[in-house]
Design a protein around this motif. Structure first.
Motif, PDB file in Angstrom:
ATOM      1  N   LEU A  68      -7.858  -0.420 -10.769  1.00  0.00           N
ATOM      2  CA  LEU A  68      -7.319   0.937 -10.690  1.00  0.00           C
ATOM      3  C   LEU A  68      -6.288   1.074  -9.586  1.00  0.00           C
ATOM      4  O   LEU A  68      -5.260   1.743  -9.757  1.00  0.00           O
ATOM      5  CB  LEU A  68      -8.454   1.932 -10.451  1.00  0.00           C
ATOM      6  CG  LEU A  68      -8.931   2.743 -11.656  1.00  0.00           C
ATOM      7  CD1 LEU A  68     -10.056   3.681 -11.235  1.00  0.00           C
ATOM      8  CD2 LEU A  68      -7.799   3.529 -12.284  1.00  0.00           C
ATOM      9  N   ASN A  69      -6.541   0.437  -8.446  1.00  0.00           N
ATOM     10  CA  ASN A  69      -5.586   0.501  -7.347  1.00  0.00           C
ATOM     11  C   ASN A  69      -4.255  -0.137  -7.737  1.00  0.00           C
ATOM     12  O   ASN A  69      -3.186   0.333  -7.341  1.00  0.00           O
ATOM     13  CB  ASN A  69      -6.152  -0.183  -6.098  1.00  0.00           C
ATOM     14  CG  ASN A  69      -7.216   0.645  -5.412  1.00  0.00           C
ATOM     15  OD1 ASN A  69      -7.325   1.847  -5.655  1.00  0.00           O
ATOM     16  ND2 ASN A  69      -8.007   0.019  -4.555  1.00  0.00           N
ATOM     17  N   GLY A  70      -4.332  -1.202  -8.544  1.00  0.00           N
ATOM     18  CA  GLY A  70      -3.107  -1.829  -9.027  1.00  0.00           C
ATOM     19  C   GLY A  70      -2.316  -0.891  -9.924  1.00  0.00           C
ATOM     20  O   GLY A  70      -1.083  -0.772  -9.803  1.00  0.00           O
ATOM     21  N   PHE A  71      -3.020  -0.207 -10.825  1.00  0.00           N
ATOM     22  CA  PHE A  71      -2.357   0.766 -11.697  1.00  0.00           C
ATOM     23  C   PHE A  71      -1.771   1.916 -10.888  1.00  0.00           C
ATOM     24  O   PHE A  71      -0.665   2.387 -11.160  1.00  0.00           O
ATOM     25  CB  PHE A  71      -3.346   1.311 -12.730  1.00  0.00           C
ATOM     26  CG  PHE A  71      -3.421   0.508 -13.988  1.00  0.00           C
ATOM     27  CD1 PHE A  71      -2.544   0.743 -15.033  1.00  0.00           C
ATOM     28  CD2 PHE A  71      -4.372  -0.499 -14.125  1.00  0.00           C
ATOM     29  CE1 PHE A  71      -2.613  -0.008 -16.203  1.00  0.00           C
ATOM     30  CE2 PHE A  71      -4.443  -1.260 -15.289  1.00  0.00           C
ATOM     31  CZ  PHE A  71      -3.564  -1.008 -16.328  1.00  0.00           C
ATOM     32  N   GLU A  72      -2.513   2.384  -9.899  1.00  0.00           N
ATOM     33  CA  GLU A  72      -2.059   3.519  -9.087  1.00  0.00           C
ATOM     34  C   GLU A  72      -0.789   3.161  -8.316  1.00  0.00           C
ATOM     35  O   GLU A  72       0.116   3.992  -8.161  1.00  0.00           O
ATOM     36  CB  GLU A  72      -3.162   3.937  -8.112  1.00  0.00           C
ATOM     37  CG  GLU A  72      -2.843   5.175  -7.287  1.00  0.00           C
ATOM     38  CD  GLU A  72      -2.812   6.457  -8.094  1.00  0.00           C
ATOM     39  OE1 GLU A  72      -2.064   7.379  -7.696  1.00  0.00           O
ATOM     40  OE2 GLU A  72      -3.531   6.545  -9.116  1.00  0.00           O
ATOM     41  N   THR A  73      -0.711   1.926  -7.847  1.00  0.00           N
ATOM     42  CA  THR A  73       0.484   1.483  -7.116  1.00  0.00           C
ATOM     43  C   THR A  73       1.712   1.485  -8.025  1.00  0.00           C
ATOM     44  O   THR A  73       2.792   1.940  -7.644  1.00  0.00           O
ATOM     45  CB  THR A  73       0.260   0.071  -6.544  1.00  0.00           C
ATOM     46  OG1 THR A  73      -0.844   0.098  -5.628  1.00  0.00           O
ATOM     47  CG2 THR A  73       1.504  -0.418  -5.807  1.00  0.00           C
ATOM     48  N   ILE A 124       2.946  12.671   8.336  1.00  0.00           N
ATOM     49  CA  ILE A 124       1.942  11.637   8.612  1.00  0.00           C
ATOM     50  C   ILE A 124       1.520  10.932   7.332  1.00  0.00           C
ATOM     51  O   ILE A 124       0.796   9.941   7.386  1.00  0.00           O
ATOM     52  CB  ILE A 124       0.705  12.227   9.322  1.00  0.00           C
ATOM     53  CG1 ILE A 124      -0.015  13.239   8.412  1.00  0.00           C
ATOM     54  CG2 ILE A 124       1.080  12.846  10.653  1.00  0.00           C
ATOM     55  CD1 ILE A 124      -1.389  13.657   8.933  1.00  0.00           C
ATOM     56  N   ILE A 125       1.983  11.462   6.186  1.00  0.00           N
ATOM     57  CA  ILE A 125       1.615  10.847   4.909  1.00  0.00           C
ATOM     58  C   ILE A 125       2.667  11.157   3.858  1.00  0.00           C
ATOM     59  O   ILE A 125       3.286  12.233   3.886  1.00  0.00           O
ATOM     60  CB  ILE A 125       0.235  11.347   4.414  1.00  0.00           C
ATOM     61  CG1 ILE A 125      -0.211  10.593   3.153  1.00  0.00           C
ATOM     62  CG2 ILE A 125       0.252  12.849   4.169  1.00  0.00           C
ATOM     63  CD1 ILE A 125      -1.628  10.929   2.692  1.00  0.00           C
ATOM     64  N   PHE A 126       2.885  10.193   2.976  1.00  0.00           N
ATOM     65  CA  PHE A 126       3.704  10.426   1.789  1.00  0.00           C
ATOM     66  C   PHE A 126       2.798  10.268   0.581  1.00  0.00           C
ATOM     67  O   PHE A 126       2.224   9.211   0.351  1.00  0.00           O
ATOM     68  CB  PHE A 126       4.866   9.436   1.702  1.00  0.00           C
ATOM     69  CG  PHE A 126       5.597   9.485   0.379  1.00  0.00           C
ATOM     70  CD1 PHE A 126       6.144  10.678  -0.093  1.00  0.00           C
ATOM     71  CD2 PHE A 126       5.714   8.348  -0.406  1.00  0.00           C
ATOM     72  CE1 PHE A 126       6.806  10.730  -1.313  1.00  0.00           C
ATOM     73  CE2 PHE A 126       6.384   8.394  -1.633  1.00  0.00           C
ATOM     74  CZ  PHE A 126       6.923   9.586  -2.076  1.00  0.00           C
ATOM     75  N   GLN A 127       2.654  11.350  -0.192  1.00  0.00           N
ATOM     76  CA  GLN A 127       1.840  11.307  -1.404  1.00  0.00           C
ATOM     77  C   GLN A 127       2.728  10.895  -2.575  1.00  0.00           C
ATOM     78  O   GLN A 127       3.513  11.694  -3.074  1.00  0.00           O
ATOM     79  CB  GLN A 127       1.227  12.688  -1.684  1.00  0.00           C
ATOM     80  CG  GLN A 127       0.234  13.171  -0.663  1.00  0.00           C
ATOM     81  CD  GLN A 127      -0.245  14.578  -0.959  1.00  0.00           C
ATOM     82  OE1 GLN A 127       0.469  15.380  -1.567  1.00  0.00           O
ATOM     83  NE2 GLN A 127      -1.453  14.899  -0.519  1.00  0.00           N
ATOM     84  N   LYS A 128       2.578   9.645  -3.005  1.00  0.00           N
ATOM     85  CA  LYS A 128       3.414   9.171  -4.110  1.00  0.00           C
ATOM     86  C   LYS A 128       3.187   9.977  -5.378  1.00  0.00           C
ATOM     87  O   LYS A 128       4.112  10.231  -6.142  1.00  0.00           O
ATOM     88  CB  LYS A 128       3.115   7.694  -4.379  1.00  0.00           C
ATOM     89  CG  LYS A 128       3.663   6.749  -3.331  1.00  0.00           C
ATOM     90  CD  LYS A 128       3.448   5.294  -3.749  1.00  0.00           C
ATOM     91  CE  LYS A 128       4.029   4.340  -2.725  1.00  0.00           C
ATOM     92  NZ  LYS A 128       3.830   2.922  -3.130  1.00  0.00           N
ATOM     93  N   GLY A 144      -0.561   8.554  -9.725  1.00  0.00           N
ATOM     94  CA  GLY A 144      -1.162   9.652 -10.476  1.00  0.00           C
ATOM     95  C   GLY A 144      -2.151   9.194 -11.519  1.00  0.00           C
ATOM     96  O   GLY A 144      -2.790  10.020 -12.192  1.00  0.00           O
ATOM     97  N   THR A 145      -2.330   7.867 -11.663  1.00  0.00           N
ATOM     98  CA  THR A 145      -3.252   7.325 -12.665  1.00  0.00           C
ATOM     99  C   THR A 145      -4.682   7.842 -12.460  1.00  0.00           C
ATOM    100  O   THR A 145      -5.370   8.216 -13.410  1.00  0.00           O
ATOM    101  CB  THR A 145      -3.254   5.787 -12.620  1.00  0.00           C
ATOM    102  OG1 THR A 145      -1.966   5.297 -13.016  1.00  0.00           O
ATOM    103  CG2 THR A 145      -4.315   5.212 -13.564  1.00  0.00           C
TER     104      THR A 145
END
Length: 297
Positions: free
Chosen positions: A239-244, A8-12, A248-249
């Motif tokens: 932050l969301n941009g960096f995380e994408t 149900i989820i993929f944790q990048k 793990g940021t």
């Protein structure tokens, strides 16, 4: 993959595909580790949980009840604050009431109107120099601490998730505010202040929302109408941009903070705490920030 069930989820950030069962186990494992490492909940404690009715506060109350419901020596009490946001808070409080009732947890509701003879809507209408979040954060925290003290709580548990923590850490770095960084993890107890605990601090916001959905937890997913005013929104988008681009940021920011905060605390000791001469709450000045905002200083 941990099993052959549908994910149900993929944790990048971890590289794992998780089914419903293993996703729930992963969230709860992280919460239990956080509690053991950071909060040291002992015997015969009263745990106050800040409950707004949103996904984070509802999930943290649900998990705390799931983990500790068999501990007869522990008492969990939910505290909600009605800031007076017309068309928004009434609905979220209904979700809070529903969850607390379903779990059999005592639920205390206090309002800005009760405590301050005004509402957040009234305050922001009178003063547009300060944003609504400037009032809300300070006044809500003051009420939560006051009620937690009244019921003899040893911990005030909030639903701050990984995104919240990473954003706050980065905002303080950008402002060069080391004092505030240290206060995120106070090195010692302060008389008159109930210590905060953040069991969800290692759970990403999206995973908190998914956990609520797969467990059918009653949650208000509406966004506060004042949320757009907060500087936090800009930091969140960055932050969301960096995380994408770099999964793990957010975890890296949190890990770095945890490693350095004890060192920083040695050079930036906590200020001496006294009592506000107006309301009597603990503060580091003659008049607390809540009273100053309300013009009582």
């Amino acid at each position: 993959m941990k099993c052959n069930a549908d994910a149900i989820i993929f944790q990048k950030y971890s590289g794992m595909h998780l089914c419903k069962k293993h996703f729930i186990e992963d969230v709860e494992r992280k919460v239990k580790l956080t509690i053991r490492k950071h909060f040291n909940i002992g015997k015969n404690e009263t745990l106050a949980v800040a409950l707004s009715g949103g996904k984070d506060s509802c999930v943290v109350l649900y998990i705390m009840h799931k983990i500790f419901s068999e501990r007869r020596d522990l008492n969990i009490v939910a505290i909600s604050v009605d800031e007076g946001i017309k068309g928004y808070r009434e609905q979220s409080l209904e979700y809070a009431k529903e969850l607390a009732s379903s779990l059999g947890i005592e639920h205390i509701i206090r309002s800005f109107d009760d405590e301050y003879d005004t509402t957040l809507d009234d305050l922001t209408a009178k003063n547009r120099v300060l944003g609504a979040c400037s009032y809300c954060g300070v006044l809500r925290k003051s009420i939560l601490n006051k009620v937690a003290l009244e019921i003899g709580a040893t911990r005030l548990i909030t639903g701050h998730n990984l995104d919240d923590e990473a954003q706050t850490i980065l905002m303080n770095h950008l402002a060069g505010d080391v004092d505030r960084l240290v206060r995120l993890d106070p090195p010692r107890e302060i008389e008159g202040m109930v210590l905060r605990a953040k069991p969800l601090r290692k759970i990403p916001e999206k995973e908190v929302a998914l956990y609520a959905l797969v467990n059918d937890i009653p949650v208000d997913f509406e966004i506060c109408p004042y949320a757009h005013e907060a500087l936090r929104g800009e930091v969140r988008d960055m932050l969301n941009g960096f995380e994408t681009k770099h999964p793990g940021t957010k975890y890296s920011l949190l890990r770095g903070f945890d490693k350095m905060v004890k060192v920083l605390a040695a050079d930036f000791p906590q200020a001496n705490i006294s009592q506000c001469r107006v309301c009597g709450q603990a503060c580091n000045a003659e008049v607390c920030q809540a009273c100053r905002l309300l013009g009582k200083g």
